[in-house]
Design a protein around this motif. Structure first.
Motif, short mmCIF file in Angstrom:
data_model
loop_
_atom_site.label_atom_id
_atom_site.label_comp_id
_atom_site.label_asym_id
_atom_site.label_seq_id
_atom_site.Cartn_x
_atom_site.Cartn_y
_atom_site.Cartn_z
N UNK A 169 -10.13 -6.92 2.39
CA UNK A 169 -11.17 -6.76 1.33
C UNK A 169 -12.35 -7.41 1.74
N UNK A 170 -12.18 -8.38 2.99
CA UNK A 170 -13.45 -8.94 3.08
C UNK A 170 -13.92 -8.72 4.88
N UNK A 171 -13.39 -7.12 4.77
CA UNK A 171 -13.54 -6.58 6.33
C UNK A 171 -12.48 -6.90 7.07
N UNK A 172 -11.84 -7.73 6.98
CA UNK A 172 -10.68 -7.94 8.17
C UNK A 172 -9.50 -7.39 7.82
N UNK A 173 -8.74 -5.95 8.93
CA UNK A 173 -8.30 -5.14 8.88
C UNK A 173 -6.68 -5.40 9.49
N UNK A 174 -6.36 -7.08 9.00
CA UNK A 174 -5.26 -7.53 8.92
C UNK A 174 -3.86 -7.07 7.87
N UNK A 175 -2.73 -7.73 8.00
CA UNK A 175 -1.70 -8.01 7.01
C UNK A 175 -2.07 -9.32 6.31
N UNK A 176 -2.49 -9.96 5.54
CA UNK A 176 -3.03 -10.97 5.28
C UNK A 176 -2.76 -10.59 3.81
N UNK A 177 -2.50 -11.84 2.74
CA UNK A 177 -3.34 -11.70 1.18
C UNK A 177 -2.76 -13.30 0.61
N UNK A 178 -3.63 -13.75 -0.19
CA UNK A 178 -3.99 -14.65 -0.65
C UNK A 178 -3.86 -15.34 -1.82
N UNK A 179 -3.07 -15.96 -2.82
CA UNK A 179 -2.62 -15.47 -4.61
C UNK A 179 -2.31 -17.06 -4.90
N UNK A 180 -3.44 -16.78 -6.22
CA UNK A 180 -3.21 -18.13 -7.27
C UNK A 180 -3.21 -17.69 -8.47
N UNK A 181 -1.83 -17.54 -8.85
CA UNK A 181 -1.47 -16.65 -9.59
C UNK A 181 -0.75 -16.96 -11.08
N UNK A 182 -1.10 -16.73 -11.96
CA UNK A 182 -0.28 -17.55 -12.98
C UNK A 182 1.06 -16.16 -13.39
N UNK A 183 2.28 -16.73 -13.41
CA UNK A 183 3.60 -15.57 -13.92
C UNK A 183 3.13 -15.76 -16.15
N UNK A 184 4.06 -14.53 -16.31
CA UNK A 184 4.12 -14.76 -17.86
C UNK A 184 4.48 -15.90 -18.33
#
Length: 164
Positions: free
Chosen positions: A44-59
């Protein structure tokens, strides 16, 4: 943004666990926070590597904060829920998406240590969404019928549309 080829191509595995990876993860977090997102994949920032970040609540409003390198979605099960889903690559748009209520992603940390992330509810949705990005999918790819047509029509009319 939607239409950029990097979003529609499966990402490559990370092989270099040096300082550039740590910098990429920092950039992902900074970009995600600036856009007020809850997850962001490297492509999503133009880097085609298998990495993701998260800061997400659950239910249950429990915060999940972290990253995964070379993740695989190993479980997506439980009940299927339809809920609103947006994407930082389609800003301002949302569609009713069906996702499993439970998900597990396994990969490694930026240091190469094994990591297993389990989520339920909204966080399970996030894990599935970010895993899709790494496979070259954006959420409209999972829609069908009138929901897909409506989402793509809205994307074509969006101020950020690339014309594709």
């Amino acid at each position: 943004m939607l239409g950029d080829p990097v979003l529609h191509t499966p990402c490559e595995p990370v092989t270099d666990f040096g300082p550039a990876l740590a910098e990429l993860i920092e950039d992902l977090f900074a970009t995600m926070y600036a856009a007020r997102g809850v997850g962001l994949a490297a492509n999503q920032i133009g880097v085609p590597l298998r990495v993701f970040v998260f800061d997400c609540p659950d239910d249950e409003d429990i915060r999940h904060l972290g990253h995964l390198v070379n993740p695989r979605l190993t479980e997506a099960d439980g009940i299927v829920l339809r809920g609103p889903e947006g994407c930082l690559s389609l800003p301002g748009l949302e569609a009713g998406m069906e996702r499993y209520d439970h998900a597990v992603a396994e990969g490694v940390t930026q240091d190469g240590a094994p990591a297993r992330i389990e989520g339920s509810g909204f966080f399970a949705r996030c894990l599935q969404h970010e895993s899709d990005h790494l496979e070259g999918l954006v959420y409209p790819d999972r829609l069908s019928g009138w929901r897909r047509a409506r989402a793509l029509r809205a994307a074509r009319k969006a101020p950020w549309a690339t014309g594709s």
